[in-house]
Structure formats: structure tokens, C-alpha cells
Design a protein around this motif. Sequence first.
Motif, PDB file in Angstrom:
ATOM      1  N   UNK A  82     -13.516  22.031 -11.001  1.00  0.00           N
ATOM      2  CA  UNK A  82     -13.318  23.503 -10.593  1.00  0.00           C
ATOM      3  C   UNK A  82     -11.827  23.932 -11.155  1.00  0.00           C
ATOM      4  N   UNK A  83     -10.896  23.071 -11.298  1.00  0.00           N
ATOM      5  CA  UNK A  83      -9.664  23.557 -11.890  1.00  0.00           C
ATOM      6  C   UNK A  83      -9.703  24.007 -13.242  1.00  0.00           C
ATOM      7  N   UNK A  84     -10.623  23.675 -14.002  1.00  0.00           N
ATOM      8  CA  UNK A  84     -10.631  24.291 -15.432  1.00  0.00           C
ATOM      9  C   UNK A  84     -11.929  25.187 -15.759  1.00  0.00           C
ATOM     10  N   UNK A  85     -12.459  25.481 -14.506  1.00  0.00           N
ATOM     11  CA  UNK A  85     -13.691  26.406 -14.645  1.00  0.00           C
ATOM     12  C   UNK A  85     -13.231  27.817 -15.296  1.00  0.00           C
ATOM     13  N   UNK A  86     -12.082  28.365 -14.859  1.00  0.00           N
ATOM     14  CA  UNK A  86     -11.584  29.629 -15.613  1.00  0.00           C
ATOM     15  C   UNK A  86     -11.395  29.350 -17.108  1.00  0.00           C
ATOM     16  N   UNK A  87     -10.787  28.376 -17.489  1.00  0.00           N
ATOM     17  CA  UNK A  87     -10.719  28.381 -18.827  1.00  0.00           C
ATOM     18  C   UNK A  87     -12.022  28.094 -19.666  1.00  0.00           C
ATOM     19  N   UNK A  88     -12.752  27.173 -19.082  1.00  0.00           N
ATOM     20  CA  UNK A  88     -14.139  27.249 -19.717  1.00  0.00           C
ATOM     21  C   UNK A  88     -14.980  28.639 -19.851  1.00  0.00           C
ATOM     22  N   UNK A 141     -22.202  33.339  -0.979  1.00  0.00           N
ATOM     23  CA  UNK A 141     -22.130  34.648  -1.401  1.00  0.00           C
ATOM     24  C   UNK A 141     -20.756  34.984  -1.974  1.00  0.00           C
ATOM     25  N   UNK A 142     -19.757  34.430  -1.318  1.00  0.00           N
ATOM     26  CA  UNK A 142     -18.341  34.740  -1.969  1.00  0.00           C
ATOM     27  C   UNK A 142     -18.014  34.105  -3.165  1.00  0.00           C
ATOM     28  N   UNK A 143     -18.830  33.074  -3.423  1.00  0.00           N
ATOM     29  CA  UNK A 143     -18.655  32.251  -4.456  1.00  0.00           C
ATOM     30  C   UNK A 143     -19.564  33.156  -5.866  1.00  0.00           C
ATOM     31  N   UNK A 144     -20.583  33.689  -5.507  1.00  0.00           N
ATOM     32  CA  UNK A 144     -21.369  34.558  -6.400  1.00  0.00           C
ATOM     33  C   UNK A 144     -20.419  35.800  -6.802  1.00  0.00           C
ATOM     34  N   UNK A 145     -19.795  36.224  -5.747  1.00  0.00           N
ATOM     35  CA  UNK A 145     -18.823  37.614  -5.967  1.00  0.00           C
ATOM     36  C   UNK A 145     -17.644  37.201  -6.671  1.00  0.00           C
ATOM     37  N   UNK A 146     -17.210  36.024  -6.763  1.00  0.00           N
ATOM     38  CA  UNK A 146     -16.023  35.437  -7.653  1.00  0.00           C
ATOM     39  C   UNK A 146     -16.581  35.443  -9.111  1.00  0.00           C
ATOM     40  N   UNK A 181      -5.613  35.145 -20.247  1.00  0.00           N
ATOM     41  CA  UNK A 181      -6.636  35.677 -19.539  1.00  0.00           C
ATOM     42  C   UNK A 181      -7.091  34.555 -18.546  1.00  0.00           C
ATOM     43  N   UNK A 182      -6.964  33.127 -18.780  1.00  0.00           N
ATOM     44  CA  UNK A 182      -7.495  32.277 -17.886  1.00  0.00           C
ATOM     45  C   UNK A 182      -6.847  32.166 -16.719  1.00  0.00           C
ATOM     46  N   UNK A 183      -5.634  32.214 -16.228  1.00  0.00           N
ATOM     47  CA  UNK A 183      -4.924  32.385 -14.954  1.00  0.00           C
ATOM     48  C   UNK A 183      -5.780  33.430 -13.971  1.00  0.00           C
ATOM     49  N   UNK A 184      -5.834  34.493 -14.331  1.00  0.00           N
ATOM     50  CA  UNK A 184      -6.783  35.600 -13.827  1.00  0.00           C
ATOM     51  C   UNK A 184      -7.989  35.290 -13.576  1.00  0.00           C
ATOM     52  N   UNK A 185      -8.772  34.684 -14.425  1.00  0.00           N
ATOM     53  CA  UNK A 185     -10.167  34.304 -14.234  1.00  0.00           C
ATOM     54  C   UNK A 185     -10.350  33.140 -13.349  1.00  0.00           C
ATOM     55  N   UNK A 186      -9.190  32.124 -13.239  1.00  0.00           N
ATOM     56  CA  UNK A 186      -9.249  31.039 -12.573  1.00  0.00           C
ATOM     57  C   UNK A 186      -9.310  31.107 -11.077  1.00  0.00           C
ATOM     58  N   UNK A 187      -8.466  32.221 -10.682  1.00  0.00           N
ATOM     59  CA  UNK A 187      -8.270  32.918  -9.651  1.00  0.00           C
ATOM     60  C   UNK A 187      -9.665  33.134  -8.846  1.00  0.00           C
ATOM     61  N   UNK A 188     -10.674  33.612  -9.533  1.00  0.00           N
ATOM     62  CA  UNK A 188     -11.895  33.800  -8.917  1.00  0.00           C
ATOM     63  C   UNK A 188     -12.663  32.481  -8.458  1.00  0.00           C
ATOM     64  N   UNK A 189     -12.513  31.388  -8.878  1.00  0.00           N
ATOM     65  CA  UNK A 189     -12.919  30.224  -8.664  1.00  0.00           C
ATOM     66  C   UNK A 189     -12.177  29.444  -7.663  1.00  0.00           C
ATOM     67  N   UNK A 190     -11.221  29.945  -7.048  1.00  0.00           N
ATOM     68  CA  UNK A 190     -10.732  29.505  -5.891  1.00  0.00           C
ATOM     69  C   UNK A 190      -9.745  28.262  -5.996  1.00  0.00           C
ATOM     70  N   UNK A 191      -9.422  28.063  -7.330  1.00  0.00           N
ATOM     71  CA  UNK A 191      -8.226  27.009  -7.366  1.00  0.00           C
ATOM     72  C   UNK A 191      -7.600  27.310  -8.662  1.00  0.00           C
ATOM     73  N   UNK A 192      -6.393  26.747  -8.728  1.00  0.00           N
ATOM     74  CA  UNK A 192      -5.447  27.276  -9.838  1.00  0.00           C
ATOM     75  C   UNK A 192      -5.009  25.824 -10.356  1.00  0.00           C
TER      76      UNK A 192
END
Length: 192
Positions: A82-88, A141-146, A181-192
Amino acid sequence: MRTGRPVNGGGNRASIIAAARQEFAAHGYRGATLRLIAMRAGVDVALLSHYFGNKDGLFAETLELPEEARRGIAAALSTGPIETRGEQVTRCYLGLWEAPATREQMLTLARSGISNEAASTRLRNLLTGPTGDTAFDGMPAGARAGIALAMAELLGVAIARHLFHIQPIAELEFETLVARTTPSIQRHFGST
């Protein structure tokens, strides 16, 4: 230009699709004409009706992304730490806009998505469709919203870069764009 029956079926069809992608990407659905597409493809305009029926049929064909692109987005959203999901997700989605095999479809979807229902549906499915995959069953639902928020943000970055050519976003090297861009996107996955 030759008229009548198609001589080189597969080649003509591929040429027409390539020409149509270029025209729709450059001018959107409304601005592209069958005559211009036929001229670009080097075929008689009647051949477009032969293969695709009408402009809507041809347009729908140009919106098809390779299956590996859809699978790539779903995999980026659901695999790895999950910690690298935003970058992926950032790398995969923005990469579709950069890759020669998918760039024109992405431009066409964005340019036509507001005024054409078929393009709007395809764009919506690309942005939120992967969450309908069985890998996302049971997702809160919160994860889907993210995920939806992350994808909407990425769409905004892509439009700023590729449609509006906003500087300096349009000039950034791809790796720099992903890193910024990744840090902003990673925020939606609940982990930085």
C-alpha cells in the motif's frame, strides 16, 4: 483513390483506425469528419461505412484500449504494498498518456468525453471500472472513494499536460512528473 470493394482488408481497416485516432485525438468527435479520416488513411470514404457502419461505429472502435492497459490499471490499484500504490497508479495511468500505443485514445477520450456519451462512458469506466474487478470485492466504500479521487486527480494532471499544455507541467520529464504527483495520489490510499 480506389473505389469499390476493399483490396487490402486488414491493412485498410488498420489504416482507417489509425487515421481516425489521429483525427479524433486532434479535433474531438465533432471536429473529425469521415472525409478527413478517409483522406488521411488514403482510402475512399465509402470504405469507412463498409467496415464501421457510421461515424459512431468508427469512433467506438478508436476508443478501445489494449486489454493490457486495463489490466495494468487494475493491477496497479490492487497489488503491491500500500505504501507504493500511489506511485504504481500514477506511473501506470500517466504512462497511458505518454505511450504511443495509447496516447491518441486517451486524448480522444478526454477531448470527446464531455460531449459524447460513448467517450464519457469509456472514460468513466477507465477511471472507476477497475474497482468493479473481483480483486476489489469487499472493498469499503471509503477505499473506493479514495481510488475515484486519485484517478480524478490523475486525469486533471494528464489534461493539464497533454490537452492544455500548461507550463511547466507539459515540459516536465516523465519521471519528475511521477515523483511530483505521487505524494498527492498516495494520500488517497491511506498511507504515505
